[in-house]
Write a protein that holds these residues in place. Structure first.
Motif, PDB file in Angstrom:
ATOM      1  N   ALA A 185       3.657  -0.967   3.361  1.00  0.00           N
ATOM      2  CA  ALA A 185       3.270   0.550   3.566  1.00  0.00           C
ATOM      3  C   ALA A 185       4.464   1.227   3.428  1.00  0.00           C
ATOM      4  O   ALA A 185       5.392   1.721   4.351  1.00  0.00           O
ATOM      5  CB  ALA A 185       2.402   1.256   4.436  1.00  0.00           C
TER       6      ALA A 185
ATOM      7  N   LEU B 239      -6.960  -0.151   5.339  1.00  0.00           N
ATOM      8  CA  LEU B 239      -6.399  -1.232   5.639  1.00  0.00           C
ATOM      9  C   LEU B 239      -6.841  -2.108   6.433  1.00  0.00           C
ATOM     10  O   LEU B 239      -6.497  -3.129   6.613  1.00  0.00           O
ATOM     11  CB  LEU B 239      -4.679  -0.726   6.391  1.00  0.00           C
ATOM     12  CG  LEU B 239      -3.805  -0.708   4.961  1.00  0.00           C
ATOM     13  CD1 LEU B 239      -2.569   0.302   5.224  1.00  0.00           C
ATOM     14  CD2 LEU B 239      -3.614  -1.567   4.020  1.00  0.00           C
TER      15      LEU B 239
ATOM     16  N   MET C 164      -0.491   4.333   5.173  1.00  0.00           N
ATOM     17  CA  MET C 164      -1.224   4.055   6.185  1.00  0.00           C
ATOM     18  C   MET C 164      -0.789   5.538   6.936  1.00  0.00           C
ATOM     19  O   MET C 164      -0.623   6.006   7.627  1.00  0.00           O
ATOM     20  CB  MET C 164      -0.875   2.768   7.310  1.00  0.00           C
ATOM     21  CG  MET C 164      -1.561   2.278   8.105  1.00  0.00           C
ATOM     22  SD  MET C 164      -1.060   1.427   9.913  1.00  0.00           S
ATOM     23  CE  MET C 164      -1.136  -0.343   8.564  1.00  0.00           C
TER      24      MET C 164
ATOM     25  N   LYS D 183      -7.189  -5.978   5.134  1.00  0.00           N
ATOM     26  CA  LYS D 183      -6.875  -6.627   6.331  1.00  0.00           C
ATOM     27  C   LYS D 183      -7.827  -8.153   7.302  1.00  0.00           C
ATOM     28  O   LYS D 183      -7.865  -9.165   6.631  1.00  0.00           O
ATOM     29  CB  LYS D 183      -6.034  -6.139   7.683  1.00  0.00           C
ATOM     30  CG  LYS D 183      -5.153  -7.094   7.891  1.00  0.00           C
ATOM     31  CD  LYS D 183      -3.662  -6.142   9.140  1.00  0.00           C
ATOM     32  CE  LYS D 183      -3.106  -7.764   9.551  1.00  0.00           C
ATOM     33  NZ  LYS D 183      -1.986  -7.706  10.572  1.00  0.00           N
TER      34      LYS D 183
ATOM     35  N   GLU E 163       1.081  -1.346  -0.320  1.00  0.00           N
ATOM     36  CA  GLU E 163      -0.432  -0.316  -0.489  1.00  0.00           C
ATOM     37  C   GLU E 163       0.428   0.997   0.023  1.00  0.00           C
ATOM     38  O   GLU E 163       2.329   0.816   0.052  1.00  0.00           O
ATOM     39  CB  GLU E 163      -0.618  -0.306   1.169  1.00  0.00           C
ATOM     40  CG  GLU E 163      -1.900   1.062   1.538  1.00  0.00           C
ATOM     41  CD  GLU E 163      -2.354   1.396   0.568  1.00  0.00           C
ATOM     42  OE1 GLU E 163      -2.479   1.844  -0.828  1.00  0.00           O
ATOM     43  OE2 GLU E 163      -4.079   1.672   0.706  1.00  0.00           O
TER      44      GLU E 163
ATOM     45  N   ILE F 134       1.352  -6.705   6.293  1.00  0.00           N
ATOM     46  CA  ILE F 134       1.382  -5.449   5.255  1.00  0.00           C
ATOM     47  C   ILE F 134       2.713  -4.631   5.065  1.00  0.00           C
ATOM     48  O   ILE F 134       3.237  -4.753   6.079  1.00  0.00           O
ATOM     49  CB  ILE F 134       0.292  -4.040   5.995  1.00  0.00           C
ATOM     50  CG1 ILE F 134      -1.562  -5.347   6.259  1.00  0.00           C
ATOM     51  CG2 ILE F 134      -0.004  -3.011   4.921  1.00  0.00           C
ATOM     52  CD1 ILE F 134      -2.247  -4.349   6.622  1.00  0.00           C
TER      53      ILE F 134
END
Ligand code: IMP
Ligand code: MG
Length: 183
Positions: A130, A111, A105, A115, A102, A128
């Motif tokens: 980011a 997210l 955040m 998730k 991504e 994740i």
């Protein structure tokens, strides 16, 4: 006509610094998933597309790539956490190691929602990555497993990040001049 660079107040992360960090992240991910069977790397469109394209070329192992397009309701500078899936994954992630890529955040609401939704599909693991982290704005109880840079509470564009769909193709991350905002 004024160019896109004229709307930038300052460069926050230069392209050289981005390149070094993305290489480092790719090497860490390569090492961390050394024993993984099936790694699926998921690009969250559109913001992560530039980061994703650079990151995957620094991951030295077999991966499957997939794309998800989501839109979160809210104004152009913040999200509401209510997420709509515009394009779902093609790959069945059940039993696979999944890495979500991504751009940023911020409140964490997008997210956190994503998730939970992907977790319900029973992946072997779900992490994740980011590029940017704005922890000062966090609302949801979530942290990125990998991040590139912690940044202050400033609205940034470039390297995939947009303001009203513009500036995604800048090859650096910059802070927009405040007079550019419409809202
Ligand atoms: P969150 O749900 O608040 O974490 O918002 C995440 C999404 O908001 C990101 O995927 C971006 O699309 C957008 N966003 C948050 N902060 C910025 C920013 O500084 N610049 C551009 N987009 C941002
Ligand atoms: Mg966006």
């Amino acid at each position: 006509m004024a160019g896109m660079h004229d709307d930038i107040a300052k460069v926050l992360v230069s392209k050289e610094v981005l390149r070094t960090k993305v290489k480092e992240l790719g090497e860490r991910i390569t090492a961390d998933y050394e024993d993984a069977q099936d790694l699926v790397v998921v690009c969250i469109l559109k913001g992560a597309v530039v980061f994703f394209a650079d990151l995957i070329r620094n991951i030295n192992r077999h991966v499957q790539l997939d794309f998800m397009s989501i839109s979160s309701y809210g104004n152009s500078r913040s999200s509401s956490g209510v997420v709509q899936i515009r394009k779902d994954l093609d790959i069945n992630i059940s039993g696979k190691d999944v890495l979500i890529v991504e751009d940023i955040m911020d409140s964490g609401q997008t997210l956190a929602y994503l998730k939970e939704m992907l977790q319900a599909r029973d992946p072997k693991s779900l992490r994740i990555c980011a590029l940017l982290d704005k922890p000062s704005r966090r609302v949801a109880d979530i942290q990125p497993d990998y991040f590139g840079f912690v940044i202050p509470d400033e609205f940034v564009v470039g390297y995939g990040l947009d303001y009203a769909e513009k500036y995604r193709h800048l090859d650096y991350i910059g802070v927009l001049k405040s007079e550019v905002y419409a809202d």
